[in-house]
Design a protein around this motif. Sequence first.
Motif, PDB file in Angstrom:
ATOM      1  N   GLU A 121     -26.746 -37.939   2.100  1.00  0.00           N
ATOM      2  CA  GLU A 121     -25.392 -39.801   1.987  1.00  0.00           C
ATOM      3  C   GLU A 121     -26.816 -40.130   3.176  1.00  0.00           C
ATOM      4  OE1 GLU A 121     -22.619 -41.958   0.236  1.00  0.00           O
ATOM      5  OE2 GLU A 121     -23.021 -39.905  -0.570  1.00  0.00           O
ATOM      6  N   PRO A 122     -26.564 -40.638   3.659  1.00  0.00           N
ATOM      7  CA  PRO A 122     -26.570 -42.074   4.286  1.00  0.00           C
ATOM      8  C   PRO A 122     -24.728 -41.730   5.077  1.00  0.00           C
ATOM      9  CG  PRO A 122     -28.130 -42.826   3.732  1.00  0.00           C
ATOM     10  CD  PRO A 122     -27.582 -42.116   1.985  1.00  0.00           C
ATOM     11  N   PRO A 123     -24.416 -41.734   6.205  1.00  0.00           N
ATOM     12  CA  PRO A 123     -22.881 -41.581   6.610  1.00  0.00           C
ATOM     13  C   PRO A 123     -22.677 -43.218   6.934  1.00  0.00           C
ATOM     14  CG  PRO A 123     -24.487 -40.467   8.238  1.00  0.00           C
ATOM     15  CD  PRO A 123     -25.280 -40.845   7.537  1.00  0.00           C
ATOM     16  N   LYS A 124     -21.347 -43.388   6.390  1.00  0.00           N
ATOM     17  CA  LYS A 124     -20.404 -44.277   6.297  1.00  0.00           C
ATOM     18  C   LYS A 124     -19.327 -44.194   7.352  1.00  0.00           C
ATOM     19  CE  LYS A 124     -22.012 -44.809   1.177  1.00  0.00           C
ATOM     20  NZ  LYS A 124     -20.717 -44.851   0.112  1.00  0.00           N
ATOM     21  N   ALA A 125     -18.972 -45.473   7.603  1.00  0.00           N
ATOM     22  CA  ALA A 125     -17.258 -45.397   8.528  1.00  0.00           C
ATOM     23  C   ALA A 125     -16.609 -46.513   7.887  1.00  0.00           C
ATOM     24  CB  ALA A 125     -17.982 -45.129   9.841  1.00  0.00           C
ATOM     25  N   LEU A 126     -15.618 -46.816   8.497  1.00  0.00           N
ATOM     26  CA  LEU A 126     -15.175 -47.341   8.481  1.00  0.00           C
ATOM     27  C   LEU A 126     -14.357 -47.836   7.481  1.00  0.00           C
ATOM     28  CD1 LEU A 126     -14.727 -50.226  11.504  1.00  0.00           C
ATOM     29  CD2 LEU A 126     -14.098 -48.247  10.986  1.00  0.00           C
ATOM     30  N   LEU A 127     -13.784 -46.815   6.123  1.00  0.00           N
ATOM     31  CA  LEU A 127     -13.953 -47.279   4.506  1.00  0.00           C
ATOM     32  C   LEU A 127     -15.447 -47.585   3.876  1.00  0.00           C
ATOM     33  CD1 LEU A 127      -9.918 -47.921   4.796  1.00  0.00           C
ATOM     34  CD2 LEU A 127     -10.936 -45.934   3.891  1.00  0.00           C
ATOM     35  N   GLY A 128     -16.904 -47.588   4.169  1.00  0.00           N
ATOM     36  CA  GLY A 128     -17.792 -47.498   4.035  1.00  0.00           C
ATOM     37  C   GLY A 128     -17.196 -48.800   3.985  1.00  0.00           C
ATOM     38  N   THR A 129     -17.071 -49.758   5.260  1.00  0.00           N
ATOM     39  CA  THR A 129     -17.872 -51.247   5.473  1.00  0.00           C
ATOM     40  C   THR A 129     -18.823 -50.870   6.380  1.00  0.00           C
ATOM     41  OG1 THR A 129     -16.065 -50.926   7.604  1.00  0.00           O
ATOM     42  CG2 THR A 129     -14.955 -52.164   5.585  1.00  0.00           C
ATOM     43  N   ILE A 130     -19.468 -50.168   7.231  1.00  0.00           N
ATOM     44  CA  ILE A 130     -20.175 -49.688   8.033  1.00  0.00           C
ATOM     45  C   ILE A 130     -21.182 -48.425   7.464  1.00  0.00           C
ATOM     46  CG2 ILE A 130     -20.776 -49.321  10.270  1.00  0.00           C
ATOM     47  CD1 ILE A 130     -18.805 -50.101  11.134  1.00  0.00           C
ATOM     48  N   LYS A 131     -22.532 -49.069   6.770  1.00  0.00           N
ATOM     49  CA  LYS A 131     -23.769 -48.749   6.539  1.00  0.00           C
ATOM     50  C   LYS A 131     -24.716 -47.532   7.547  1.00  0.00           C
ATOM     51  CE  LYS A 131     -21.482 -49.840   1.983  1.00  0.00           C
ATOM     52  NZ  LYS A 131     -22.311 -50.104   0.587  1.00  0.00           N
ATOM     53  N   THR A 132     -25.130 -46.644   7.323  1.00  0.00           N
ATOM     54  CA  THR A 132     -26.251 -46.362   7.959  1.00  0.00           C
ATOM     55  C   THR A 132     -27.188 -46.934   6.758  1.00  0.00           C
ATOM     56  OG1 THR A 132     -24.911 -44.709   9.209  1.00  0.00           O
ATOM     57  CG2 THR A 132     -27.600 -44.488   9.263  1.00  0.00           C
ATOM     58  N   GLY A 133     -28.707 -46.652   7.546  1.00  0.00           N
ATOM     59  CA  GLY A 133     -29.674 -46.559   6.553  1.00  0.00           C
ATOM     60  C   GLY A 133     -30.485 -45.879   6.064  1.00  0.00           C
ATOM     61  N   ASP A 134     -30.904 -45.636   5.085  1.00  0.00           N
ATOM     62  CA  ASP A 134     -31.507 -44.164   5.168  1.00  0.00           C
ATOM     63  C   ASP A 134     -32.798 -43.938   5.892  1.00  0.00           C
ATOM     64  OD1 ASP A 134     -32.222 -42.816   3.040  1.00  0.00           O
ATOM     65  OD2 ASP A 134     -33.328 -43.083   1.501  1.00  0.00           O
ATOM     66  N   GLU A 135     -33.318 -45.146   5.877  1.00  0.00           N
ATOM     67  CA  GLU A 135     -35.136 -44.613   6.960  1.00  0.00           C
ATOM     68  C   GLU A 135     -33.974 -44.130   8.132  1.00  0.00           C
ATOM     69  OE1 GLU A 135     -37.072 -47.547   6.830  1.00  0.00           O
ATOM     70  OE2 GLU A 135     -37.629 -47.233   4.188  1.00  0.00           O
ATOM     71  N   ILE A 136     -34.890 -42.812   8.403  1.00  0.00           N
ATOM     72  CA  ILE A 136     -34.618 -42.673  10.441  1.00  0.00           C
ATOM     73  C   ILE A 136     -36.091 -42.344  10.706  1.00  0.00           C
ATOM     74  CG2 ILE A 136     -32.417 -42.117  10.353  1.00  0.00           C
ATOM     75  CD1 ILE A 136     -33.942 -38.815  10.010  1.00  0.00           C
ATOM     76  N   GLU A 137     -36.061 -42.587  12.279  1.00  0.00           N
ATOM     77  CA  GLU A 137     -37.289 -41.938  12.960  1.00  0.00           C
ATOM     78  C   GLU A 137     -37.172 -40.133  13.583  1.00  0.00           C
ATOM     79  OE1 GLU A 137     -41.337 -44.341  13.428  1.00  0.00           O
ATOM     80  OE2 GLU A 137     -39.663 -44.935  14.636  1.00  0.00           O
ATOM     81  N   VAL A 138     -38.184 -39.921  14.151  1.00  0.00           N
ATOM     82  CA  VAL A 138     -37.863 -38.925  14.418  1.00  0.00           C
ATOM     83  C   VAL A 138     -38.912 -39.227  15.448  1.00  0.00           C
ATOM     84  CG1 VAL A 138     -37.846 -35.815  15.165  1.00  0.00           C
ATOM     85  CG2 VAL A 138     -36.597 -37.296  12.794  1.00  0.00           C
ATOM     86  N   HIS A 139     -38.129 -38.988  17.448  1.00  0.00           N
ATOM     87  CA  HIS A 139     -39.061 -39.366  18.181  1.00  0.00           C
ATOM     88  C   HIS A 139     -39.415 -37.761  18.919  1.00  0.00           C
ATOM     89  CE1 HIS A 139     -38.694 -43.244  18.302  1.00  0.00           C
ATOM     90  NE2 HIS A 139     -38.351 -43.810  17.550  1.00  0.00           N
ATOM     91  N   TYR A 140     -40.005 -37.121  19.103  1.00  0.00           N
ATOM     92  CA  TYR A 140     -40.042 -36.309  20.011  1.00  0.00           C
ATOM     93  C   TYR A 140     -41.352 -36.040  20.784  1.00  0.00           C
ATOM     94  CZ  TYR A 140     -43.794 -35.781  16.174  1.00  0.00           C
ATOM     95  OH  TYR A 140     -44.131 -35.978  15.112  1.00  0.00           O
ATOM     96  N   ASN A 141     -40.623 -35.816  22.750  1.00  0.00           N
ATOM     97  CA  ASN A 141     -41.374 -35.366  23.810  1.00  0.00           C
ATOM     98  C   ASN A 141     -41.285 -34.354  24.160  1.00  0.00           C
ATOM     99  OD1 ASN A 141     -43.085 -35.554  26.047  1.00  0.00           O
ATOM    100  ND2 ASN A 141     -41.992 -37.330  27.103  1.00  0.00           N
ATOM    101  N   THR A 142     -42.165 -32.603  23.886  1.00  0.00           N
ATOM    102  CA  THR A 142     -41.891 -32.021  24.454  1.00  0.00           C
ATOM    103  C   THR A 142     -42.036 -30.805  25.215  1.00  0.00           C
ATOM    104  OG1 THR A 142     -42.710 -31.411  21.912  1.00  0.00           O
ATOM    105  CG2 THR A 142     -40.214 -31.256  22.025  1.00  0.00           C
ATOM    106  N   ILE A 143     -42.111 -30.200  25.923  1.00  0.00           N
ATOM    107  CA  ILE A 143     -42.834 -28.934  26.848  1.00  0.00           C
ATOM    108  C   ILE A 143     -42.453 -27.441  26.812  1.00  0.00           C
ATOM    109  CG2 ILE A 143     -43.528 -29.034  29.146  1.00  0.00           C
ATOM    110  CD1 ILE A 143     -43.455 -32.217  28.499  1.00  0.00           C
ATOM    111  N   TRP A 144     -44.043 -27.305  26.430  1.00  0.00           N
ATOM    112  CA  TRP A 144     -43.586 -25.594  25.964  1.00  0.00           C
ATOM    113  C   TRP A 144     -44.420 -25.032  27.295  1.00  0.00           C
ATOM    114  CZ3 TRP A 144     -42.561 -24.698  20.884  1.00  0.00           C
ATOM    115  CH2 TRP A 144     -42.346 -25.694  20.025  1.00  0.00           C
ATOM    116  N   THR A 145     -43.891 -24.045  27.947  1.00  0.00           N
ATOM    117  CA  THR A 145     -44.510 -23.422  28.943  1.00  0.00           C
ATOM    118  C   THR A 145     -44.259 -21.585  28.653  1.00  0.00           C
ATOM    119  OG1 THR A 145     -41.716 -22.653  29.768  1.00  0.00           O
ATOM    120  CG2 THR A 145     -43.468 -25.015  30.152  1.00  0.00           C
ATOM    121  N   LYS A 146     -45.498 -20.884  29.469  1.00  0.00           N
ATOM    122  CA  LYS A 146     -45.138 -19.339  28.818  1.00  0.00           C
ATOM    123  C   LYS A 146     -44.589 -18.451  29.303  1.00  0.00           C
ATOM    124  CE  LYS A 146     -50.630 -20.128  29.651  1.00  0.00           C
ATOM    125  NZ  LYS A 146     -51.828 -19.548  30.443  1.00  0.00           N
TER     126      LYS A 146
END
Length: 201
Positions: free
Chosen positions: A176-201
């Motif tokens: 459930e998208p988080p809420k704050a201040l008794l529900g007056t601030i609501k987070t949107g359902d859609e998010i985006e994950v950004h990844y820039n990862t480095i892999w080494t031996k």
Amino acid sequence: MESQIRKRQFTLQAIFLWITFGLIPLTLAAQNFKLNNGEGKVTVTGTSTLHDWEEVAEQKSGTLVLDASGDLPSVSTLKFVVDVESLKSGHDGMDKNTYKALNTDKHKQITFQMLEVKSISPVVSASKGYKMVALGNLTIAGKTNKVELPFNLTINGDKVELEGKKPLKMTDFGVEPPKALLGTIKTGDEIEVHYNTIWTK
């Protein structure tokens, strides 16, 4: 009868030798990489009724098995892990609401485990650069969904870079998208994950 037994034994030995020595080049060509937590960046971005927000993953790990000996690289293993309580927004209240929504008392990690490579093709403008889509199991808050993860794969000597982004919906994972201040601030359902990862031996 004895000749048939000897023939069968010879055949089994030949098959064993073929398997053993035939796979040696493949074994040597495949290389193991570990995600370098100190390099790269993974962020989660989203919206709310107050402002847009961003959280940065401070603890991440993973394994990658890659064979770059052919015309196109072959990825046989890709596993990526984020410690949920390492997600930091710079605001303690928001972080606590995030951990509560993701139920970190029971589910400490977000994981992606690749099942197969859906597609891979070279990037014309980049040396040793490729566009790749991996199908895998993404687990968030204890729920697992199959997702396609797109990224650019760049091979640079002993380093591999995976870079991309993936839109997701929290509710697809029972969050459930988080809420704050008794529900007056609501987070949107859609998010985006950004990844820039480095892999080494």
